[in-house]
Structures are given as C-alpha cells and as structure tokens.
Design a protein around this motif. Structure first.
Motif, mmCIF file in Angstrom:
data_model
loop_
_atom_site.group_PDB
_atom_site.id
_atom_site.type_symbol
_atom_site.label_atom_id
_atom_site.label_comp_id
_atom_site.label_asym_id
_atom_site.label_seq_id
_atom_site.Cartn_x
_atom_site.Cartn_y
_atom_site.Cartn_z
ATOM 1 N N UNK A 133 62.429 28.303 -20.166
ATOM 2 C CA UNK A 133 62.322 29.711 -19.797
ATOM 3 C C UNK A 133 61.815 29.904 -18.366
ATOM 4 N N UNK A 134 60.973 28.999 -17.876
ATOM 5 C CA UNK A 134 60.346 29.322 -16.591
ATOM 6 C C UNK A 134 61.099 28.728 -15.402
ATOM 7 N N UNK A 135 60.805 29.255 -14.212
ATOM 8 C CA UNK A 135 61.528 28.840 -13.012
ATOM 9 C C UNK A 135 61.125 27.412 -12.636
ATOM 10 N N UNK A 136 62.041 26.712 -11.989
ATOM 11 C CA UNK A 136 61.760 25.311 -11.631
ATOM 12 C C UNK A 136 60.610 25.252 -10.626
ATOM 13 N N UNK A 165 57.940 27.275 -10.378
ATOM 14 C CA UNK A 165 56.654 27.447 -11.070
ATOM 15 C C UNK A 165 56.369 26.221 -11.945
ATOM 16 N N UNK A 166 57.415 25.656 -12.506
ATOM 17 C CA UNK A 166 57.218 24.467 -13.337
ATOM 18 C C UNK A 166 56.622 23.325 -12.501
ATOM 19 N N UNK A 222 52.999 24.032 -11.515
ATOM 20 C CA UNK A 222 52.059 23.769 -12.613
ATOM 21 C C UNK A 222 51.715 22.279 -12.622
ATOM 22 N N UNK A 279 56.694 47.032 -3.272
ATOM 23 C CA UNK A 279 57.685 46.310 -4.073
ATOM 24 C C UNK A 279 57.169 44.984 -4.619
ATOM 25 N N UNK A 280 56.078 44.472 -4.076
ATOM 26 C CA UNK A 280 55.472 43.301 -4.715
ATOM 27 C C UNK A 280 54.678 43.706 -5.956
ATOM 28 N N UNK A 281 54.573 45.015 -6.199
ATOM 29 C CA UNK A 281 53.929 45.480 -7.422
ATOM 30 C C UNK A 281 52.441 45.741 -7.279
ATOM 31 N N UNK A 329 56.260 41.801 -11.509
ATOM 32 C CA UNK A 329 56.421 40.829 -10.427
ATOM 33 C C UNK A 329 55.953 39.439 -10.848
ATOM 34 N N UNK A 356 58.517 36.283 -11.032
ATOM 35 C CA UNK A 356 58.164 35.072 -10.282
ATOM 36 C C UNK A 356 58.134 33.857 -11.224
ATOM 37 N N UNK A 357 57.598 34.063 -12.413
ATOM 38 C CA UNK A 357 57.447 32.959 -13.371
ATOM 39 C C UNK A 357 58.787 32.543 -13.973
ATOM 40 N N UNK A 358 59.661 33.506 -14.218
ATOM 41 C CA UNK A 358 60.858 33.235 -15.009
ATOM 42 C C UNK A 358 62.101 32.886 -14.196
ATOM 43 N N UNK A 359 62.259 33.515 -13.023
ATOM 44 C CA UNK A 359 63.577 33.517 -12.385
ATOM 45 C C UNK A 359 63.820 32.369 -11.407
ATOM 46 N N UNK A 384 55.018 29.446 -20.280
ATOM 47 C CA UNK A 384 55.056 30.820 -19.781
ATOM 48 C C UNK A 384 53.658 31.349 -19.507
ATOM 49 N N UNK A 413 52.351 29.494 -16.510
ATOM 50 C CA UNK A 413 53.125 29.881 -15.333
ATOM 51 C C UNK A 413 52.754 31.273 -14.844
ATOM 52 N N UNK A 466 49.479 31.185 -12.976
ATOM 53 C CA UNK A 466 49.702 30.608 -11.653
ATOM 54 C C UNK A 466 50.370 31.630 -10.718
ATOM 55 N N UNK A 467 51.384 32.310 -11.211
ATOM 56 C CA UNK A 467 52.097 33.300 -10.391
ATOM 57 C C UNK A 467 51.153 34.424 -9.954
#
Lengths: 395, 395
Positions: free
Chosen positions: A2-5, A7-8, A11, A277-279, B111, B115-118, B267, B270, B273-274
């Motif tokens: 599920x998570x982005x490479x 962030x993986x 970690x 937009x970064x929230x 956000x 960041x974590x997922x995509x 998740x 992640x 961390x994000x």
C-alpha cells in the motif's frame, strides 16, 4: 504494497535512530529513569517564560468572537505586522505584513519554502555537519542536497563553498546558531557569504536564495547572532518560537522574505499558496494571537549557560576535543575513535545516550544536548570521565 | 526566476478565485458590509461549544509541567487512546493508539496520507463535484486525480466508478457529508462500495485504500452519517474538528487507519514518518490535550438547520433546482444557464457572492454556503428572487 516506495525505504533508513530510542527505553526500564543520562534530544526541559501562560489566559478568557475561525492563510495581519515592525527595527529594511507568513514551526516553514522554490534536480547547499531532516525536506520536492565541508572550527569554508555552487544551485541554507555545533556566523562571515552569492547569482543569471533556519537565534551566550538581511538581498528567514519560548509542541513560527529579494512578490504569493496546498492552511490561531502579547520574552538562558560551562570544562578536562558553543544547546565533540557508531554504543553501555555524528552527515563526531536540569548534567560528568578512561583520553 | 514552475503556474490558475475575493472586498467597501451577501466560503460564523473555552482555561491554568514540549510525532498517547476508544465503541474494531495519528486538520491529514501512499502516476479516484484542492494535495506527491461522475442526485454511480478503476488506482477518496453537495452516502452505498473495492483489490493484486475525508461527519440534519470502517478493510479516515467544534483556525484533526488494513503496520509507521518530514512534526499540543476534555461536544446544529430549511424552500419557490442537503452546510443548485461563471457574475452584480460549480470540477452548478447568521440568510432571500427573475425562473 500500500505505501510508496520512497516512504518504505525511508522507514528502513530510520531504523538506526529507532533502535537507539528503543535501547534508551529498555535501559530506562532496566536501570531506572534517574540512572540513564539521555542527552540525545533537543526537547528543552524548561517551562515557557511566564508571559506565555499570562497571555494565553488573557486570550482564552476574553469574550472576543471569531478567534478560532479561519484567517488569511498567511496569518493574522496584527501578528504579521508585529513581526514586520520588529524586523524593520532590527534591519532598517521596509518589511511589511506581506513579507511575513506564519507557519507551523521552522520545519513547516522550510517545507513551504522548498515547495515554493525548487524545481526537480535543483540543488540546496548545506554545511556539514547538518540536521539530516533537511535531506527529506528537500527531497520532498525533488531537490538535491549538496553538503559542503566547513573548517576545523565549523565556520564557513568559502573556497569549498565556491567550488560547489553551480547553475543548479537554487538555495544556500544556513543554520546559525548551529545545531549540532553551536557555532554562530559573524557579521564578517555573512558579509563575505552575501558577496559570494551576489556574484554567483549574477554569473548564473538567476537569484540564489539564502535561507537562514534560525530557531536558536536568541539562544546565545556571548554576543547576539547577526541577522542575514543586511548582508544579502535574496535572503529568507525560516524560524520558530520552539526554543526561545520553549514550546516546540505548539508549532508556531514564521517565514520572513526580504523586501529586497529579486523575486520578492512571486515568492510571497508562492509561499502562501504552498502553505495552503501542503495542508498547513494556516499556523495555529491561538498561538499566532499570543505572539504580540508575549513580546520579546525568552526562556531564561542562565541554566543553559551553566550547563554549557560545566560540561565544556569537564569535556576538556577528561581529554575530549570540542568547540565551545556560542549558541544553541549542543556540543559536537570529536569521537575518540573514527567509528562514531561504536563509540556511541560504548556510551550507551554506561547509560549515557547521545547522537553519533553520522546522524548529522559527519562521522567521527558526536552530539551532546544540554537543554536539561543542571542536576542531571552534573550527575552525568563522572560517566564522561569513565568513557574517556575507556578510550585512554585520561588516566 | 526564483520560484518553481509548478507554483508559478498554480498562482496563475488561482487568479479566478482571487479576482472573486477582490470583487467581494470592492463591493463591501462600496455598498457596506451589511449589503453584501457573502455566501461563498465555509468559515462558520458560530462560536465553539462552551466546553472548548472551559477546557482551554483549565489546561492553561493548570501547573502541570512540560505541556508545551515535543511529544511523540503521532501525538499524545492519552488523546490517541481517547479517539481509539471512541472508534472501538462505534465500529467494534480493535482500534488502539497506534492506529491514530493526530494531524494539523484534515488538509494536513490528507497530505500526510498521499505522501505515504502514492508513487508517481498512482491514481486517486474522486467523485464530481469535489473540493478542487484535492488536485493539489495529490499532485504534491506526483499522483493523478481521476474524477468520476455521480448520479443526478450526486450519489455514487457504481458503473461509472468501476469503469475508472484500474491497476493504477491506489486510493478512492470520498467526502460524506459532502462539500459542496451536502449528500451523505448510506450504509447500503458504503457496503456496495466496499464490495467493489474488495473485488478490485483482489483483481489487481494490491489493496485500494478507501480514504474518507469527513470533517462534516457530525454536521447532519436527518440521520447520522455512517462510518466506513465496518464496510471495508482497507479504510482510512482523515478528519478534523474544524467544523463540529467550529475552530478551523486551530488546525486540529486526525488520521485513523483501520486495524484490518492489509498493510496496516507499514501505513501507521509511514504516516508518522510523513507527518515528520513534511514539517508538521506534530499536531498543536494544546488542542490535542483539549480533545479528551471536550468529549463529544458539538456546535449547535439548529441554526444550520433553520438556514437550510429557509433557503431550500425559497430556492425551490423561485424556481431553482436543488438537492436538499442531508449534512454539511452547502447547497449545490443547478445554474439556470450552462455557463456558471456568467451566472455567478450576474449574482455578484446583486451583491450576492457564491462559488461557481467550475470551482468544484462541475460547471453548470453553483455552491451556496449557509454557515452564517439566520438574519443574513433571511435578508439574502429577496436577492435570490431577483436573480431568479433575471433568468425567468419565476415571474
């Protein structure tokens, strides 16, 4: 998965620090809280100055309406004007509220700035040793960190810097007073830095922005830390009240963009857009409203100075080699052995927790944080002696 | 040019909304504050429930030490456990504090999640009309928005959705109660959505995460808005207290990750961390500490309901076509002409400010916000009549 490479893998990379934290927790449970000297993190033990509580009480008890609603993304006009006036007084430059953008601390400010400034593959120059989180902040927007060496005393090495500046250099990022070394760049050094960046901006036909990350600006022991603004036009400050008001958990800080910055208007507008937009949307309302009430209140620096002097004298006495910090609340001594990770593990065995220089892009050193009760610092001194003995720095 | 090309073009794109705001300001100055009906933004005029002030006073006056310091990035254990317990009670699922990450509002939560997922080019499915800021949130991490049409009543169109799901679909994002339509997805619809996503996750061999952006969850007028958690395993909530506690300026919300999510542990790690590397670091400390004290306090929904009924009856009476909102505080009626921008400009001429449907990816409609004093809503009714007359909806 599920998570982005990205962030993986981050970690996986952060596992060293996590292991250190876990080892600290294990030791606290095993040996008791009071027998573990955790000098690893910069989380000030002291309370905010009295003005903070007084101002917050006043704001909460007021029956003014609408104080928790949205305000402009950049923050309350009153707060921004207050900061602009302060910068006017300090620098003589015509700061107005438009040049000030309230942020969720300096970490938020830096992310907003990198989002605003960086195209993919643009380079951000930093000086070793440096806060490794900068790598992630810059990487978030596809930028690349370019780390430049400093002199033996951690001051700027202009020759090394000049070599690294290229057409790809978008930002030079300084942090003074410095985490982890405690050094402060003098007026002279900033003048020289400004001259070099002015010359290089002209040479490459695009402005190199100088960002000063300065949450420790008011944590100084000898002389004030000079402002970058009088020394260079394309200058931006990213800062927070985390250290001088001792409230890092509340996430309040700001961006100040020089009114003389070549792309000043675009930058101000771009930073507000990035914040949105970064929230982040806006910095926390209540803390924004507190700032003008608190004025120039600051934590008492005396306990920090006492800790610094105690620890500095002791470190030298038992044979460590160390630059005396002029600001912030860290030492960055040389590790007695090349391999700082092994050294830090040996210290851990004595229940003394510190951060290896590798954690700041500079192996062969280590960081000691001293923002703690003097009593704890005192009790840690014999452990430094024992550690020095193990490495034959002292008999 | 100092700023990034992406931010430069975003500034250019946001000029329409800026122009609208500027026109509103111009009209307020020209005709007087009380003669301009600004129904364009969702910034609730009402005060937070009394429990907010009471709790904040208690916290500020307490002499507990260390309350403004750093806490774990994910937030105070006590606050997270409080939210986890609430979710346990509601869903029967084994939420613990690890599944809760405190954030700077829902904008921050989304956000952090993207960041974590995509990975670059991963797709996020949204439903038209939708909050256009999602485009930027997803674009920040290289993702792509895929907007799916909904039915005439703005409920989910499963056929249209199924067509758009592909191997690239990483996230399906819903917002219920919905901004701008006010619709709520029923238990039945969520069950059907869960079934489809379960089937598609299996088909493509990777989990499709369902994110529910639900700051309006407790702003409901008919029946409660159902939770997504019982309906789908790979579910994540991103929410804030901005609307139900009427404190959007304070930036407090959270992420809740289903304990049944297939990549649940990665998740949770992640996302923390994000949160850190995006520079949020942690959600504002004081507001985190307030939440367990405030309990399930909520703004009074009665004024919203009165506004809704008043405005709904009047809109129908003068000939507008509109779905009755079951939650949130917006109407999304059909524009009497195809070109919603022209229609919105005509309304502006009458000092009535609203947002064109184009601002939600759905031209031919417009949004009316009703989170204002009833007295102002009442005074705006004749203006709607006049507008309807201009477009021959009524005699």
């Amino acid at each position: 998965m599920a998570i982005s490479t990205q962030i993986e893998s981050s970690i996986a990379n952060s596992s060293m620090i996590r292991k250190m934290f876990e080892e600290g927790d294990r030791r606290r449970q095993l040996y008791g809280e009071e027998n573990v000297f955790d000098l690893s993190i910069g989380n000030p033990i002291f309370e905010p100055p009295a003005e903070v509580q007084k101002s917050l009480e006043k704001l909460i008890q007021s029956d003014e309406k609408g104080t928790h609603r949205y305000m402009p993304n950049s923050g309350y006009s009153k707060t921004r004007q207050y900061i602009a006036n302060m910068l006017n007084d300090e620098t003589g430059l015509p700061f107005g509220e438009n040049e000030i953008i309230m942020t969720a601390g300096a970490g938020g400010a830096l992310n907003v700035l990198f989002k605003t400034l960086l195209n993919p593959d643009d380079e951000v120059i930093v000086f070793k040793p440096y806060f490794l989180e900068y790598n992630a902040y810059v990487g978030n927007y596809g930028g690349k960190i370019c780390a430049v060496k400093t002199k033996e005393d951690f001051q700027l090495d202009f020759e090394a810097l000049e070599e690294k500046i290229s057409a790809k250099t978008k930002v030079v990022l300084i942090n003074s007073p410095n985490n982890p070394t405690g050094v402060i760049y003098s007026e002279n050094e900033l003048t020289q830095l400004g001259q070099l960046l002015r010359q290089k901006s002209e040479e490459y036909g695009q402005p190199i922005s100088l960002i000063s990350d300065e949450p420790y600006r008011r944590i100084v022991y000898e002389a004030p830390a000079p402002s970058i603004f009088p020394h260079y036009e394309n200058a931006i400050v990213a800062t927070s009240y985390s250290k001088d008001l001792a409230m890092p958990g509340e996430r309040i800080g700001y961006i100040a963009i020089s009114p003389k910055h070549q792309d000043h208007e675009l930058l101000c507008g771009g930073a507000v857009l990035s914040l949105r937009i970064l929230g982040f949307v806006n910095a926390p309302a209540l803390m924004q409203r507190m700032l003008p009430l608190v004025g120039d209140a600051c934590v008492d620096l005396e306990p920090y100075r006492i800790n610094r002097d105690l620890l500095y004298n002791h470190l030298l006495k038992v044979g460590f080699s160390c630059v005396k910090p002029a600001g912030a609340f860290y030492f960055f001594p040389k590790s007695p052995i090349e391999d700082d990770l092994t050294f830090i593990e040996a210290a851990q065995q004595l229940n003394l927790l510190m951060v290896p220089g590798s954690g700041f892009g500079m192996p062969g050193y280590f960081r000691i944080s001293f923002c703690f009760e003097t009593e704890m610092i005192k009790r840690s001194l014999p452990v430094f002696t024992e550690l020095a003995r193990q490495y034959h720095l002292v008999d």
